[in-house]
Design a protein around this motif. Structure first.
Motif, mmCIF file in Angstrom:
data_model
loop_
_atom_site.group_PDB
_atom_site.id
_atom_site.type_symbol
_atom_site.label_atom_id
_atom_site.label_comp_id
_atom_site.label_asym_id
_atom_site.label_seq_id
_atom_site.Cartn_x
_atom_site.Cartn_y
_atom_site.Cartn_z
ATOM 1 N N PRO A 22 0.830 -1.210 0.000
ATOM 2 C CA PRO A 22 0.000 0.000 0.000
ATOM 3 C C PRO A 22 0.862 1.257 0.000
ATOM 4 O O PRO A 22 1.999 1.260 0.496
ATOM 5 N N TRP A 23 0.307 2.324 -0.537
ATOM 6 C CA TRP A 23 1.078 3.557 -0.706
ATOM 7 C C TRP A 23 1.586 4.111 0.611
ATOM 8 O O TRP A 23 2.706 4.620 0.685
ATOM 9 N N TRP A 24 0.773 3.997 1.676
ATOM 10 C CA TRP A 24 1.179 4.592 2.957
ATOM 11 C C TRP A 24 2.395 3.886 3.548
ATOM 12 O O TRP A 24 3.195 4.506 4.261
ATOM 13 N N SER A 25 2.538 2.582 3.243
ATOM 14 C CA SER A 25 3.670 1.832 3.791
ATOM 15 C C SER A 25 4.987 2.248 3.141
ATOM 16 O O SER A 25 6.063 1.956 3.661
ATOM 17 N N ILE A 26 4.910 2.917 1.989
ATOM 18 C CA ILE A 26 6.098 3.439 1.324
ATOM 19 C C ILE A 26 6.309 4.911 1.667
ATOM 20 O O ILE A 26 7.441 5.374 1.858
ATOM 21 N N ALA A 27 5.198 5.646 1.784
ATOM 22 C CA ALA A 27 5.287 7.096 2.007
ATOM 23 C C ALA A 27 5.841 7.441 3.382
ATOM 24 O O ALA A 27 6.715 8.318 3.513
ATOM 25 N N PHE A 28 5.364 6.777 4.423
ATOM 26 C CA PHE A 28 5.771 7.145 5.778
ATOM 27 C C PHE A 28 7.268 6.944 6.045
ATOM 28 O O PHE A 28 7.919 7.810 6.650
ATOM 29 N N PRO A 29 7.871 5.807 5.643
ATOM 30 C CA PRO A 29 9.320 5.679 5.849
ATOM 31 C C PRO A 29 10.121 6.765 5.142
ATOM 32 O O PRO A 29 11.114 7.269 5.692
ATOM 33 N N ILE A 30 9.691 7.131 3.925
ATOM 34 C CA ILE A 30 10.392 8.193 3.202
ATOM 35 C C ILE A 30 10.236 9.525 3.919
ATOM 36 O O ILE A 30 11.194 10.295 4.071
ATOM 37 N N LEU A 31 9.019 9.798 4.404
ATOM 38 C CA LEU A 31 8.783 11.029 5.160
ATOM 39 C C LEU A 31 9.610 11.065 6.439
ATOM 40 O O LEU A 31 10.084 12.131 6.861
ATOM 41 N N ALA A 32 9.800 9.896 7.066
ATOM 42 C CA ALA A 32 10.584 9.840 8.304
ATOM 43 C C ALA A 32 12.037 10.221 8.045
ATOM 44 O O ALA A 32 12.640 10.978 8.817
ATOM 45 N N ILE A 33 12.607 9.708 6.960
ATOM 46 C CA ILE A 33 13.988 10.034 6.616
ATOM 47 C C ILE A 33 14.127 11.519 6.287
ATOM 48 O O ILE A 33 15.122 12.171 6.639
ATOM 49 N N VAL A 36 13.917 13.827 9.633
ATOM 50 C CA VAL A 36 15.050 13.849 10.562
ATOM 51 C C VAL A 36 15.985 15.034 10.313
ATOM 52 O O VAL A 36 16.254 15.820 11.229
ATOM 53 N N PRO A 37 16.515 15.233 9.100
ATOM 54 C CA PRO A 37 17.401 16.395 8.893
ATOM 55 C C PRO A 37 16.676 17.733 8.992
ATOM 56 O O PRO A 37 17.300 18.753 9.294
ATOM 57 N N LEU A 38 15.358 17.731 8.759
ATOM 58 C CA LEU A 38 14.600 18.972 8.894
ATOM 59 C C LEU A 38 14.413 19.382 10.344
ATOM 60 O O LEU A 38 14.097 20.542 10.633
ATOM 61 N N GLY A 39 14.588 18.415 11.268
ATOM 62 C CA GLY A 39 14.436 18.713 12.688
ATOM 63 C C GLY A 39 13.012 19.057 13.074
ATOM 64 O O GLY A 39 12.771 20.008 13.842
ATOM 65 N N LEU A 40 12.034 18.288 12.576
ATOM 66 C CA LEU A 40 10.635 18.557 12.888
ATOM 67 C C LEU A 40 10.355 18.534 14.387
ATOM 68 O O LEU A 40 9.538 19.301 14.887
ATOM 69 N N ALA A 41 11.059 17.641 15.105
ATOM 70 C CA ALA A 41 10.814 17.508 16.541
ATOM 71 C C ALA A 41 11.187 18.761 17.317
ATOM 72 O O ALA A 41 10.817 18.916 18.483
ATOM 73 N N VAL A 48 6.270 18.829 16.405
ATOM 74 C CA VAL A 48 6.256 17.615 17.235
ATOM 75 C C VAL A 48 5.089 16.712 16.854
ATOM 76 O O VAL A 48 5.240 15.490 16.748
ATOM 77 N N VAL A 49 3.917 17.309 16.637
ATOM 78 C CA VAL A 49 2.744 16.522 16.265
ATOM 79 C C VAL A 49 2.964 15.829 14.923
ATOM 80 O O VAL A 49 2.671 14.634 14.764
ATOM 81 N N VAL A 50 3.492 16.577 13.948
ATOM 82 C CA VAL A 50 3.762 15.983 12.633
ATOM 83 C C VAL A 50 4.794 14.865 12.743
ATOM 84 O O VAL A 50 4.647 13.788 12.146
ATOM 85 N N ALA A 51 5.853 15.106 13.520
ATOM 86 C CA ALA A 51 6.890 14.087 13.694
ATOM 87 C C ALA A 51 6.324 12.837 14.363
ATOM 88 O O ALA A 51 6.684 11.707 14.005
ATOM 89 N N GLY A 238 14.382 5.317 10.108
ATOM 90 C CA GLY A 238 13.559 6.490 10.394
ATOM 91 C C GLY A 238 12.969 6.457 11.786
ATOM 92 O O GLY A 238 12.941 7.482 12.485
ATOM 93 N N VAL A 239 12.510 5.286 12.209
ATOM 94 C CA VAL A 239 11.934 5.154 13.554
ATOM 95 C C VAL A 239 12.985 5.438 14.620
ATOM 96 O O VAL A 239 12.734 6.171 15.590
ATOM 97 N N VAL A 240 14.165 4.853 14.460
ATOM 98 C CA VAL A 240 15.235 5.043 15.452
ATOM 99 C C VAL A 240 15.623 6.521 15.559
ATOM 100 O O VAL A 240 15.735 7.076 16.660
ATOM 101 N N LEU A 241 15.805 7.186 14.413
ATOM 102 C CA LEU A 241 16.246 8.581 14.425
ATOM 103 C C LEU A 241 15.143 9.525 14.915
ATOM 104 O O LEU A 241 15.411 10.460 15.676
ATOM 105 N N LEU A 242 13.910 9.282 14.498
ATOM 106 C CA LEU A 242 12.807 10.123 14.964
ATOM 107 C C LEU A 242 12.567 9.935 16.461
ATOM 108 O O LEU A 242 12.277 10.899 17.179
ATOM 109 N N ALA A 243 12.680 8.685 16.928
ATOM 110 C CA ALA A 243 12.487 8.426 18.358
ATOM 111 C C ALA A 243 13.528 9.168 19.186
ATOM 112 O O ALA A 243 13.223 9.717 20.257
#
Length: 372
Positions: A22-33, A36-41, A48-51, A238-243
């Motif tokens: 499904p598209w979401w399973s591809i989109a979210f990992p890419i968004l996570a990467i 991280v460099p954008l520093g959303l958190a 923070v909510v978006v991250a 992405g999960v490790v870095l965002l966490a």
């Protein structure tokens, strides 16, 4: 948890009856990467909510892609692929919060594992028994498989969450380093033996009645599997870095809201167990209670058997404090949950009564966690 009993058996691809991504399973990992460099958190409340949304989506995506790979490689390796992926996610969330300076997170691993057990034994099992009982009045399952899983679960829960309170080699609810290593090895042995029994030696104990007639999804093509594996690695990174970026913010928000730090463990366990919870509920609604129980109890065993050893290794290598023993209140709820589920699943048949009892216990656990 058997990969063949996962939610993948409910999805069909657009070509040849295989599994689609499904598209979401591809989109979210890419968004996570990208996040991280954008520093959303660090971009205020909206960031923070978006991250957090991207993090949750990446967790669900990672589990989905792990299920695709597991479905292709088959048992027993499929079970290990899925369990390892979930463990990486859970451990990364726990360690990231343990290393933050917002509060004392030495008990976070304990709180997360305990929360997972309570969510599974009372929340997931409760809603499955209730949903199945409402629709089918009575449901049946293989008592041999469930008894084997509960036997291992009781042993691992006591060794990791209860015994640390009573050892003399270390002060407080902790193990001495040598004891921690020993219990970690024992947990791995118990979990590994269970996986062997479930997937190879006594696989029939865990199969639903009439499983030979059950329609399964065809294994995905190798191209799909390699794509899923690549996206899985991206999702885990992405999960490790965002966490890591969200760790301090989450702890600070919980403490400022006047909530106990144990609520963080509840949130982590809830996020990690979300895919299995949904798959178990759907199986119960299809009168496949055996599949629901395989998913639920298998997740509980993987949470203890893989997460505790992983966190123990990280704790010893990084010198992080690790408290494992639960308090009297939690011990009471653990004993009540184990005793209740033994009675609920002790006959091979279930009704709505067991579901209501477990959901009430789960509600009590949540209430006394928020209002200790």
């Amino acid at each position: 948890m058997s990969a063949e009993d996962s939610a993948l058996t409910e999805e069909r691809g657009s070509k040849g009856g295989g599994i689609d991504l499904p598209w979401w399973s591809i989109a979210f990992p890419i968004l996570a990467i990208i996040a991280v460099p954008l520093g959303l958190a660090k971009m205020g409340t909206i960031g923070v909510v978006v991250a957090a949304i991207v993090l949750i989506g990446s967790v669900l995506a990672a589990v989905h892609h792990a299920e695709v790979v597991a479905h292709r490689v088959g048992e027993p390796f499929g079970t290990l692929v899925l369990a390892v992926a979930v463990t990486v996610i859970e451990v990364s969330l726990i360690v990231s919060l343990m290393m933050s300076e917002a509060g004392d997170a030495s008990a976070l691993a304990r709180d997360t594992v305990f929360a997972a057990i309570m969510i599974i034994l009372n929340g997931i099992v409760g809603i499955c028994l209730l949903a199945g009982g409402v629709q089918f009045r009575e449901q049946r399952f293989s008592l041999r498989g469930v008894s084997a899983a509960l036997n291992v679960l009781v042993a691992m829960a006591v060794l990791t969450l209860v015994l640390p309170n009573y050892v003399d080699s270390a002060p407080g609810p902790t193990y001495a380093p040598s004891q921690l290593v020993f219990v970690a090895v024992v947990s791995l042995i118990l979990y590994g033996t269970f996986v062997l029994v479930q997937t190879v030696r006594h696989r029939s104990y865990f199969l639903p009645e009439g499983d030979a007639e059950e329609e399964h999804v065809e294994p995905p093509a190798m191209r799909t599997v390699w794509t899923a594996f690549g996206i899985l690695l991206i999702a885990l990174c992405g999960v490790v870095l965002l966490a890591k970026g969200l760790a301090a913010t989450v702890e600070k928000a919980v403490l400022e809201a006047g909530l106990p730090l144990a609520m963080v463990g509840v949130v982590i366990a809830g996020v990690v167990l979300a895919p299995e919870s949904l798959a178990a509920y759907r199986a119960a609604r299809r009168n496949r209670l055996q599949t629901s129980l395989n998913l639920a109890l298998g997740s509980a065993l993987a949470t203890i058997g893989l997460t505790i050893p992983s966190v123990a290794v990280v704790s010893l290598l990084l010198g992080l404090p690790l408290a494992l023993g639960i308090g009297v209140k939690s011990l009471t709820l653990l004993v009540l949950s184990l005793f209740s589920i033994t009675l609920s699943l002790g006959t091979g048949r279930t009704t709505i009564l067991g579901g209501v009892v477990h959901l009430v216990i789960f509600a009590v656990y949540l209430f006394v966690t928020v209002v200790p």
